[in-house]
Design an enzyme around this catalytic site. Structure first.
Site, PDB file in Angstrom:
ATOM      1  N   HIS A 429       6.695  77.606 -31.303  1.00  0.00           N
ATOM      2  CA  HIS A 429       5.524  77.340 -30.648  1.00  0.00           C
ATOM      3  C   HIS A 429       5.008  75.960 -31.329  1.00  0.00           C
ATOM      4  O   HIS A 429       4.413  75.894 -32.673  1.00  0.00           O
ATOM      5  CB  HIS A 429       4.275  78.323 -30.942  1.00  0.00           C
TER       6      HIS A 429
HETATM    7  C1  LIG Z   1      12.791  79.464 -27.496  1.00  0.00           C
HETATM    8  C2  LIG Z   1      11.467  79.344 -27.087  1.00  0.00           C
HETATM    9  C3  LIG Z   1      10.803  80.488 -26.705  1.00  0.00           C
HETATM   10  C4  LIG Z   1       9.639  80.484 -26.339  1.00  0.00           C
HETATM   11  N1  LIG Z   1       8.919  81.581 -25.942  1.00  0.00           N
HETATM   12  C5  LIG Z   1       7.549  81.618 -25.395  1.00  0.00           C
HETATM   13  C6  LIG Z   1       6.946  82.745 -24.699  1.00  0.00           C
HETATM   14  O1  LIG Z   1       7.651  83.652 -24.626  1.00  0.00           O
HETATM   15  N2  LIG Z   1       5.832  82.352 -24.157  1.00  0.00           N
HETATM   16  C7  LIG Z   1       5.013  81.415 -24.369  1.00  0.00           C
HETATM   17  O2  LIG Z   1       3.858  81.274 -24.025  1.00  0.00           O
HETATM   18  N3  LIG Z   1       5.515  80.231 -24.937  1.00  0.00           N
HETATM   19  C8  LIG Z   1       6.908  80.151 -25.336  1.00  0.00           C
HETATM   20  N4  LIG Z   1       7.472  79.074 -25.940  1.00  0.00           N
HETATM   21  C9  LIG Z   1       6.763  77.915 -25.932  1.00  0.00           C
HETATM   22  C10 LIG Z   1       6.601  77.381 -24.595  1.00  0.00           C
HETATM   23  O3  LIG Z   1       7.784  77.046 -24.018  1.00  0.00           O
HETATM   24  C11 LIG Z   1       5.863  75.847 -24.880  1.00  0.00           C
HETATM   25  O4  LIG Z   1       4.721  75.961 -25.481  1.00  0.00           O
HETATM   26  C12 LIG Z   1       5.750  75.021 -23.497  1.00  0.00           C
HETATM   27  O5  LIG Z   1       7.135  75.112 -22.912  1.00  0.00           O
HETATM   28  C13 LIG Z   1       5.106  73.517 -23.712  1.00  0.00           C
HETATM   29  O6  LIG Z   1       5.042  72.827 -22.704  1.00  0.00           O
HETATM   30  P1  LIG Z   1       4.917  71.314 -22.797  1.00  0.00           P
HETATM   31  O7  LIG Z   1       4.881  70.785 -21.548  1.00  0.00           O
HETATM   32  O8  LIG Z   1       4.114  70.888 -23.963  1.00  0.00           O
HETATM   33  O9  LIG Z   1       6.595  70.961 -23.395  1.00  0.00           O
HETATM   34  P2  LIG Z   1       7.883  71.243 -22.744  1.00  0.00           P
HETATM   35  O10 LIG Z   1       7.829  72.337 -21.898  1.00  0.00           O
HETATM   36  O11 LIG Z   1       8.644  71.208 -23.950  1.00  0.00           O
HETATM   37  O12 LIG Z   1       8.387  70.155 -21.662  1.00  0.00           O
HETATM   38  C14 LIG Z   1       8.513  68.823 -22.460  1.00  0.00           C
HETATM   39  C15 LIG Z   1       9.556  68.179 -21.806  1.00  0.00           C
HETATM   40  O13 LIG Z   1       9.490  66.508 -21.646  1.00  0.00           O
HETATM   41  C16 LIG Z   1      10.665  66.207 -21.936  1.00  0.00           C
HETATM   42  N5  LIG Z   1      10.597  64.750 -22.662  1.00  0.00           N
HETATM   43  C17 LIG Z   1      10.306  64.573 -23.890  1.00  0.00           C
HETATM   44  N6  LIG Z   1      10.294  63.388 -24.238  1.00  0.00           N
HETATM   45  C18 LIG Z   1      10.693  62.764 -23.032  1.00  0.00           C
HETATM   46  C19 LIG Z   1      10.828  61.329 -22.938  1.00  0.00           C
HETATM   47  N7  LIG Z   1      10.560  60.298 -23.916  1.00  0.00           N
HETATM   48  N8  LIG Z   1      11.128  60.866 -21.727  1.00  0.00           N
HETATM   49  C20 LIG Z   1      11.625  61.726 -20.758  1.00  0.00           C
HETATM   50  N9  LIG Z   1      11.479  63.178 -20.983  1.00  0.00           N
HETATM   51  C21 LIG Z   1      10.875  63.432 -22.154  1.00  0.00           C
HETATM   52  C22 LIG Z   1      11.579  66.916 -22.558  1.00  0.00           C
HETATM   53  O14 LIG Z   1      12.889  66.768 -22.426  1.00  0.00           O
HETATM   54  C23 LIG Z   1      11.037  68.283 -21.971  1.00  0.00           C
HETATM   55  O15 LIG Z   1      11.783  68.916 -20.978  1.00  0.00           O
HETATM   56  C24 LIG Z   1       8.763  79.058 -26.140  1.00  0.00           C
HETATM   57  C25 LIG Z   1       9.655  78.018 -26.642  1.00  0.00           C
HETATM   58  C26 LIG Z   1      10.748  78.180 -26.966  1.00  0.00           C
HETATM   59  C27 LIG Z   1      11.507  76.737 -27.158  1.00  0.00           C
END
Ligand SMILES: Cc1cc2nc3c(=O)[nH]c(=O)nc-3n(C[C@H](O)[C@H](O)[C@H](O)COP(=O)(O)OP(=O)(O)OC[C@H]3O[C@@H](n4cnc5c(N)ncnc54)[C@H](O)[C@@H]3O)c2cc1C
Length: 495
Positions: A429
């Site tokens: 997280h």
């Molecule tokens: C193993 C694991 C278990 C988890 N379990 C839970 C759970 O049970 N419940 C819960 O609420 N949360 C959980 N989380 C956390 C949750 O997944 C994240 O809080 C959430 O996905 C964050 O969303 P986001 O949009 O910030 O980023 P992300 O979902 O990480 O998406 C960001 C995306 O941007 C892309 N990206 C980054 N930089 C670039 C760039 N320069 N150019 C193009 N693309 C780019 C990445 O490749 C990625 O696909 C877990 C996370 C992990 C890793």
């Protein structure tokens, strides 16, 4: 002029060796919880949306959950990344279409009312209305099919419930974003990640998705960004011109990209995580379901300390025993009776994300305070107690020279010998590197618009003001919807 596909992952086009040029009214960088949600809402409101995603589209069911193959295809750096500090904190991020939502445990929590109230007052978030947030949460829950397990939960989850009930500790099942077939069981769920929900919805509304495309930097002139320099699947360069950009690369890569683009003011200085320590526990009977995760969480000491269960295939059980392999390795033979559990804390400490010229990935650091270290010790001790109360015959805490805990007397030895510098501290997280609000310490305004910029927003975990103390994806999505609606209310599609 090149156009990415409008029809789905299979038909996405990639560019030739010369610099490819794309145009979009709104560019969305990253297709995870924040990016996919933003894309769907904006495309449905009539904006011309292009989503770019560094990772590949991996169809669910084509990789085994929590396997090495999945680590290679859907995680950044094969799942091995680290925030330097004493101790360093290992962290994991998704890198694929759908981002973290494709690989995570799927445990859903709404942002608690006290949290929203604290964020509103402490960070001066304008127009943060709990009723609106809960109406959005309901919408998201319907879209993701957030639901409890049909029928009995897994034996590994029952362990948490049984131990907590015996100690009179508050516990509950966390619902998941899952669809279960009629008469299905805990193991038969289909994860309702972004590739199953908001990304197809965005595409149906006309959004284009370009996978395996990494944004290197944004070109910025004064208060406006005009285009993005990208690297395509075959390594060739490209450029995307846009009117507006939403940076949704997650809490590490959003600030890194903004910094590489020359935006540094308050960006990346306030990384917040839920530091987590683990143990493995062995029970008299089989409890391990390798593809599943326990759904119960113990919240007696929340938000400071929460307990839950982790994925526990034999490889992950081995990993949790590795800190003390000499003494603990025998437990691997009994892996069907062993599961991995965690204690996660709400940390007072903060971290930093710093883009380093010439390096692809940023330098990430994190500082745990003395109180954080004490909370981790206390969390691990209480977790061991919870396991004994649930009937564990042996407990293997994940730190160097840990004792095997067989009785409450051994917990005293655990407390004496534990040190965070000997432990595997990790987190999944990550948030708060571009916090929103009107407070001077916030890098974005109350709706995610980056300070000083007219057409740059963040709308992912970076914008959460600090670590929520609950599973964060529900909070990320609720804020993403709120901010996207504000954008739709103030900007008009070009038409
Ligand atoms: C193993 C694991 C278990 C988890 N379990 C839970 C759970 O049970 N419940 C819960 O609420 N949360 C959980 N989380 C956390 C949750 O997944 C994240 O809080 C959430 O996905 C964050 O969303 P986001 O949009 O910030 O980023 P992300 O979902 O990480 O998406 C960001 C995306 O941007 C892309 N990206 C980054 N930089 C670039 C760039 N320069 N150019 C193009 N693309 C780019 C990445 O490749 C990625 O696909 C877990 C996370 C992990 C890793």
């Amino acid at each position: 002029m090149k156009h990415a596909s409008t029809t789905g992952a299979d038909a996405v086009t990639h560019a030739p060796a010369t610099e490819a040029l794309y145009d979009a009214e709104v560019l969305i960088i990253g297709s995870g919880a924040g990016g996919a949600t933003t894309a769907a809402l904006l495309a449905e409101a009539g904006f011309d949306v292009l989503i770019v995603e560094e990772g590949d589209w991996v169809e669910q069911g084509t990789v085994v959950p929590f396997s090495l193959d999945q680590m290679n295809r859907q995680y950044r750096s094969g799942g091995v990344t680290v925030a330097l500090g004493l101790p360093s904190i290992a962290y994991t991020e998704g890198r694929c279409a759908g981002g973290g939502t494709e690989v995570n445990s799927g445990l859903y929590r709404r942002p608690p009312a006290e949290l929203l109230d604290r964020w509103r007052t402490q960070y001066h978030i304008r127009d943060l209305d709990p009723d609106e947030m809960y109406a959005i949460a309901e919408e998201v829950e319907t879209a993701l099919n957030v639901t409890p397990v049909p029928g009995a939960v897994s034996p590994a989850s029952t362990v948490l419930q049984r131990g907590a009930d015996a100690l009179h500790w508050q516990n509950s099942e966390s619902p998941r974003w899952m669809k279960y077939p009629a008469g299905g069981s805990a193991a038969s769920g289909q994860r309702q990640s972004m590739t199953r929900t908001y990304l197809p919805r965005a595409q149906r509304a006309g959004a284009r998705l370009l996978t395996q495309c990494r944004v290197r930097r944004l070109s910025i002139n004064g208060t406006r960004a005009s285009d993005a320099e990208v690297v395509l699947a075959d390594g060739s360069p490209g450029r995307i011109r846009f009117r507006h950009v939403f940076v949704c690369g997650g809490a590490i890569h959003t600030p890194a990209l903004l910094q590489r683009s020359g935006l540094r003011e308050r960006i990346g200085d306030t990384l917040a995580v839920h530091p987590t320590v683990k143990l493995a526990a062995r029970f008299p009977d089989p409890i391990n379901m390798p593809d599943d995760v326990p759904v119960h969480q113990v919240k007696e000491f929340a938000p400071e300390i929460s307990f839950g269960g982790s994925a526990s295939n034999p490889g992950l059980v081995a990993l949790s025993l590795a800190d003390n392999w000499g003494q603990f390795s025998h437990a691997l033979q009994d892996w069907e009776r062993v599961c991995v559990y965690y204690a996660a804390i709400t940390s007072e400490g903060k971290g930093r994300v710093k883009a380093i010229p010439g390096l692809r990935d940023p330098l990430v650091t994190y500082h745990l305070t003395a109180r954080d270290r004490q909370m981790l010790r206390s969390g691990l001790s209480r977790l061991a107690l919870l396991m004994l109360a649930a009937g564990a015959d042996e407990v293997y805490p994940s730190y160097h020279h840990a004792p095997i805990v067989r009785s409450t007397a051994d917990i005293a030895e655990l407390q004496r010998s534990f040190a965070t510098t000997k432990a595997t501290v990790m987190t999944v997280h990550l948030c708060s590197t571009v916090p929103l609000g009107e407070h001077p310490r916030c890098a974005a305004d109350s709706f995610g618009q980056v300070r000083g910029m007219k057409n740059v927003w963040v709308n992912d975990a970076s914008m959460l003001p600090d670590a929520p103390g609950v599973n964060p994806q529900g909070s990320v999505m609720a804020f993403a919807v709120r901010n996207a609606r504000r954008f739709i209310g103030t900007e008009r599609p070009r038409g």
